[in-house]
Design a protein around this motif. Structure first.
Motif, PDB file in Angstrom:
ATOM      1  N   MET A 177      41.268  29.273  27.543  1.00  0.00           N
ATOM      2  CA  MET A 177      42.093  30.057  28.459  1.00  0.00           C
ATOM      3  C   MET A 177      41.275  31.109  29.185  1.00  0.00           C
ATOM      4  O   MET A 177      40.161  31.469  28.773  1.00  0.00           O
ATOM      5  N   LEU A 178      41.866  31.617  30.251  1.00  0.00           N
ATOM      6  CA  LEU A 178      41.328  32.740  31.006  1.00  0.00           C
ATOM      7  C   LEU A 178      42.440  33.756  31.202  1.00  0.00           C
ATOM      8  O   LEU A 178      43.616  33.404  31.296  1.00  0.00           O
ATOM      9  N   VAL A 179      42.048  35.036  31.271  1.00  0.00           N
ATOM     10  CA  VAL A 179      43.031  36.095  31.514  1.00  0.00           C
ATOM     11  C   VAL A 179      43.416  36.100  32.986  1.00  0.00           C
ATOM     12  O   VAL A 179      42.555  36.011  33.863  1.00  0.00           O
ATOM     13  N   LYS A 180      44.696  36.186  33.250  1.00  0.00           N
ATOM     14  CA  LYS A 180      45.184  36.301  34.619  1.00  0.00           C
ATOM     15  C   LYS A 180      45.577  37.755  34.860  1.00  0.00           C
ATOM     16  O   LYS A 180      46.559  38.246  34.311  1.00  0.00           O
ATOM     17  N   ALA A 181      44.782  38.461  35.647  1.00  0.00           N
ATOM     18  CA  ALA A 181      45.022  39.879  35.886  1.00  0.00           C
ATOM     19  C   ALA A 181      46.303  40.077  36.703  1.00  0.00           C
ATOM     20  O   ALA A 181      46.637  39.279  37.579  1.00  0.00           O
ATOM     21  N   SER A 182      47.036  41.129  36.360  1.00  0.00           N
ATOM     22  CA  SER A 182      48.253  41.503  37.078  1.00  0.00           C
ATOM     23  C   SER A 182      48.435  42.998  36.928  1.00  0.00           C
ATOM     24  O   SER A 182      47.558  43.698  36.405  1.00  0.00           O
ATOM     25  N   LYS A 183      49.573  43.509  37.369  1.00  0.00           N
ATOM     26  CA  LYS A 183      49.816  44.945  37.234  1.00  0.00           C
ATOM     27  C   LYS A 183      50.057  45.332  35.775  1.00  0.00           C
ATOM     28  O   LYS A 183      50.066  46.518  35.439  1.00  0.00           O
ATOM     29  N   PHE A 184      50.263  44.328  34.903  1.00  0.00           N
ATOM     30  CA  PHE A 184      50.490  44.600  33.490  1.00  0.00           C
ATOM     31  C   PHE A 184      49.259  44.316  32.624  1.00  0.00           C
ATOM     32  O   PHE A 184      49.177  44.795  31.496  1.00  0.00           O
ATOM     33  N   VAL A 185      48.316  43.513  33.101  1.00  0.00           N
ATOM     34  CA  VAL A 185      47.137  43.109  32.322  1.00  0.00           C
ATOM     35  C   VAL A 185      45.907  43.222  33.215  1.00  0.00           C
ATOM     36  O   VAL A 185      45.923  42.733  34.360  1.00  0.00           O
ATOM     37  N   TYR A 235      45.944  31.568  31.695  1.00  0.00           N
ATOM     38  CA  TYR A 235      46.111  30.203  32.185  1.00  0.00           C
ATOM     39  C   TYR A 235      44.939  29.375  31.669  1.00  0.00           C
ATOM     40  O   TYR A 235      43.924  29.914  31.234  1.00  0.00           O
ATOM     41  N   SER A 236      45.097  28.055  31.696  1.00  0.00           N
ATOM     42  CA  SER A 236      44.065  27.183  31.134  1.00  0.00           C
ATOM     43  C   SER A 236      42.839  27.150  32.035  1.00  0.00           C
ATOM     44  O   SER A 236      42.931  27.274  33.255  1.00  0.00           O
ATOM     45  N   PRO A 263      45.693  19.474  35.924  1.00  0.00           N
ATOM     46  CA  PRO A 263      44.665  20.328  36.528  1.00  0.00           C
ATOM     47  C   PRO A 263      44.667  21.708  35.903  1.00  0.00           C
ATOM     48  O   PRO A 263      45.588  22.086  35.221  1.00  0.00           O
ATOM     49  N   PRO A 264      43.586  22.473  36.171  1.00  0.00           N
ATOM     50  CA  PRO A 264      43.535  23.825  35.613  1.00  0.00           C
ATOM     51  C   PRO A 264      44.611  24.712  36.207  1.00  0.00           C
ATOM     52  O   PRO A 264      44.970  24.577  37.369  1.00  0.00           O
ATOM     53  N   GLY A 265      45.101  25.636  35.383  1.00  0.00           N
ATOM     54  CA  GLY A 265      46.053  26.622  35.887  1.00  0.00           C
ATOM     55  C   GLY A 265      47.491  26.264  35.655  1.00  0.00           C
ATOM     56  O   GLY A 265      48.377  27.031  35.975  1.00  0.00           O
ATOM     57  N   GLU A 266      47.817  25.081  35.064  1.00  0.00           N
ATOM     58  CA  GLU A 266      49.218  24.706  34.860  1.00  0.00           C
ATOM     59  C   GLU A 266      49.402  24.142  33.458  1.00  0.00           C
ATOM     60  O   GLU A 266      48.537  23.438  32.944  1.00  0.00           O
ATOM     61  N   ALA A 267      50.503  24.440  32.821  1.00  0.00           N
ATOM     62  CA  ALA A 267      50.761  23.999  31.451  1.00  0.00           C
ATOM     63  C   ALA A 267      51.437  22.649  31.436  1.00  0.00           C
ATOM     64  O   ALA A 267      51.977  22.190  32.436  1.00  0.00           O
ATOM     65  N   PRO A 295      50.379  28.696  14.788  1.00  0.00           N
ATOM     66  CA  PRO A 295      49.654  29.942  15.051  1.00  0.00           C
ATOM     67  C   PRO A 295      48.183  29.749  15.355  1.00  0.00           C
ATOM     68  O   PRO A 295      47.634  30.468  16.158  1.00  0.00           O
ATOM     69  N   ASN A 296      47.515  28.753  14.701  1.00  0.00           N
ATOM     70  CA  ASN A 296      46.064  28.621  14.828  1.00  0.00           C
ATOM     71  C   ASN A 296      45.638  27.504  15.778  1.00  0.00           C
ATOM     72  O   ASN A 296      44.460  27.201  15.883  1.00  0.00           O
ATOM     73  N   SER A 297      46.584  26.860  16.427  1.00  0.00           N
ATOM     74  CA  SER A 297      46.221  25.750  17.300  1.00  0.00           C
ATOM     75  C   SER A 297      46.106  26.239  18.729  1.00  0.00           C
ATOM     76  O   SER A 297      46.906  27.065  19.175  1.00  0.00           O
ATOM     77  N   PRO A 298      45.101  25.773  19.503  1.00  0.00           N
ATOM     78  CA  PRO A 298      44.988  26.195  20.905  1.00  0.00           C
ATOM     79  C   PRO A 298      46.125  25.615  21.719  1.00  0.00           C
ATOM     80  O   PRO A 298      46.440  24.443  21.639  1.00  0.00           O
ATOM     81  N   ALA A 299      46.763  26.461  22.494  1.00  0.00           N
ATOM     82  CA  ALA A 299      47.870  26.026  23.342  1.00  0.00           C
ATOM     83  C   ALA A 299      47.433  26.055  24.794  1.00  0.00           C
ATOM     84  O   ALA A 299      46.517  26.770  25.171  1.00  0.00           O
ATOM     85  N   ILE A 300      48.078  25.272  25.623  1.00  0.00           N
ATOM     86  CA  ILE A 300      47.844  25.295  27.066  1.00  0.00           C
ATOM     87  C   ILE A 300      48.881  26.211  27.675  1.00  0.00           C
ATOM     88  O   ILE A 300      50.075  26.013  27.491  1.00  0.00           O
ATOM     89  N   TYR A 301      48.441  27.203  28.394  1.00  0.00           N
ATOM     90  CA  TYR A 301      49.340  28.244  28.866  1.00  0.00           C
ATOM     91  C   TYR A 301      49.573  28.103  30.365  1.00  0.00           C
ATOM     92  O   TYR A 301      48.702  27.699  31.126  1.00  0.00           O
ATOM     93  N   PRO A 302      50.764  28.499  30.806  1.00  0.00           N
ATOM     94  CA  PRO A 302      51.096  28.307  32.218  1.00  0.00           C
ATOM     95  C   PRO A 302      50.407  29.328  33.106  1.00  0.00           C
ATOM     96  O   PRO A 302      50.261  30.480  32.757  1.00  0.00           O
ATOM     97  N   ASN A 303      49.967  28.865  34.274  1.00  0.00           N
ATOM     98  CA  ASN A 303      49.493  29.765  35.305  1.00  0.00           C
ATOM     99  C   ASN A 303      50.664  30.102  36.212  1.00  0.00           C
ATOM    100  O   ASN A 303      51.477  29.254  36.531  1.00  0.00           O
ATOM    101  N   TYR A 304      50.762  31.341  36.605  1.00  0.00           N
ATOM    102  CA  TYR A 304      51.886  31.746  37.455  1.00  0.00           C
ATOM    103  C   TYR A 304      51.803  30.981  38.774  1.00  0.00           C
ATOM    104  O   TYR A 304      50.799  31.050  39.499  1.00  0.00           O
ATOM    105  N   PRO A 305      52.830  30.201  39.139  1.00  0.00           N
ATOM    106  CA  PRO A 305      52.724  29.290  40.286  1.00  0.00           C
ATOM    107  C   PRO A 305      52.772  30.039  41.610  1.00  0.00           C
ATOM    108  O   PRO A 305      53.373  31.095  41.734  1.00  0.00           O
ATOM    109  N   GLN A 306      52.140  29.466  42.600  1.00  0.00           N
ATOM    110  CA  GLN A 306      52.238  29.943  43.978  1.00  0.00           C
ATOM    111  C   GLN A 306      52.872  28.831  44.807  1.00  0.00           C
ATOM    112  O   GLN A 306      52.632  27.664  44.598  1.00  0.00           O
TER     113      GLN A 306
END
Length: 392
Positions: free
Chosen positions: A95-103, A142-143, A175-179, A188-199
């Motif tokens: 995963m990668l961190v998706k910066a926003s006003k909260f993170v 996001y992934s 593709p990258p960026g979508e779950a 708890p210990n398994s890698p999950a694919i996380y959603p990227n905020y869609p545009q």
């Protein structure tokens, strides 16, 4: 299973308000069991290092109808709960961190709830619920993009990390960026694919070569333009999806608030039961105390009345005060009194001899006479008791 006893020992060792900190952490861990306490060194911005406890793990976040586990880490300062905790998003290697006003880019979380933290009123459980609602609206990770080529099912609309909508033709990977759609809740210990905020696509979309794996569905082959009706349909679809997402976010937020209110209501009910028991106990003690006071007042009044009567009476002759019901009993009483007097006389005769007041001859003569009378009185007393039917 979390060792709460070990957690309590750690909290008592490092934290000033150990009882409140342990209670707050225990409530959060009981509700979100994918979190676990850890004891590690935390480096502050000024370079100082302090050994603190953190709650690390994942929390369930619902995004577009699917539930994902978002990895977080909540550091508890040694002044907790007087000061707000420090929160981070901890992405895995996928995963990668998706910066926003909260993170921010480092994964540090900034929320109004943390800025407005109120000691002994704000708690970790409400903080995690706010994180769930916030991340459901703006996913923090996001992934990672992959170098492999991707192809997709023709019926699936997948936004890329760049925000351009593609309509793929074949199925392999995403593709990258979508779950993944309909992704289950991960362990708890398994890698999950996380959603990227869609545009959402704008009024124009660039064309792609017809020989590639990706292509746009357009009304006529050989042109790279989209007609007004297609733009209108695309905009309406985007608005509908955005409104639906906003509605879901509002529902999730209200559900989180409802859970908080429900928990508060249960605590209030439990507190009311305790207060009722205490009030009933106090009322019973008050009733017993009133009864005891009444008995004491009655006894006091009786004593005052008896004292008043005794003060008004004349002096009583001791010999007249003791009376018997029959002549036999009177004879027995007089005999006993006379025998007791002789016993005392013999005793004092012995004391007189010891002190040299009388000589031995006088002592023996008087003792012989008194002993003879005492013997006769005891024999008479025994006969009277036998006639009266008393124990001998």
């Amino acid at each position: 299973m979390i060792d709460l006893a070990k957690l309590k020992k750690r909290v008592e060792k490092f934290y000033k308000n150990s009882e409140a900190t342990y209670r707050d952490a225990r409530n959060a861990l009981c509700h979100y069991q994918n979190l676990a306490p850890q004891q590690e060194n935390y480096t502050f911005t000024n370079g100082s290092v302090k050994e603190l406890i953190n709650l690390a793990g994942t929390i369930p976040v619902t995004y577009k109808g699917n539930t994902y586990n978002i990895p977080i880490c909540i550091w508890l300062l040694d002044t907790h709960p007087n000061n707000a905790p420090i929160c981070y998003v901890k992405p895995t290697s996928h995963m990668l961190v998706k910066a926003s006003k909260f993170v921010d880019q480092n994964g540090r979380i900034y929320l109004p709830y943390l800025e407005d933290w109120k000691p002994y009123k704000s708690d970790l459980l409400e903080l995690i619920q706010v994180l769930i609602v916030t991340f459901g609206e703006t996913p923090p990770v996001y992934s990672k993009p992959k170098s492999d080529s991707y192809s997709f099912p023709s019926s699936t609309h997948v936004p890329t990390s760049s925000g351009v909508a593609l309509y793929p033709t074949k199925t392999t990977n995403y593709p990258p960026g979508e779950a993944l759609p309909k992704h289950p809740i991960f362990p708890p210990n398994s890698p999950a694919i996380y959603p990227n905020y869609p545009q959402y696509p704008g009024p124009s979309i660039p064309s792609y070569p017809p020989t590639g794996n990706f292509g746009l569905t357009i009304p006529s082959a050989g042109t790279g333009t989209i007609k007004d009706e297609h733009i209108k349909v695309s905009l309406i679809s985007g608005i509908e999806e955005k409104l639906l997402r906003k509605m879901k976010e509002q529902v999730q937020q209200k559900q989180a608030e409802l859970q908080t209110l429900t928990r508060t209501q249960e605590e209030l009910k439990h507190g009311k039961m305790k207060l009722d028991l205490m009030i009933n106990k106090l009322e019973k003690e008050q009733s017993d105390l009133d009864k005891s006071i009444t008995v004491l007042k009655d006894t006091e009044q009786e004593l005052k009345t008896a004292i008043g009567k005794m003060e008004n009476q004349e002096a009583i002759n001791v010999d007249d005060a003791v009376t018997t019901t029959a002549p036999l009993y009177k004879q027995l009483l007089n005999t006993y009194a006379e025998e007791a007097a002789l016993e005392d006389a013999i005793y004092y005769m012995g004391e007189a001899l010891r002190c040299g007041i009388i000589d031995l001859d006088v002592f023996l003569k008087q003792v012989r006479t008194l002993s003879r009378k005492q013997f006769m009185l005891r024999a008479l007393m025994q006969k009277c008791r036998q006639k009266a039917g008393l124990a001998i």
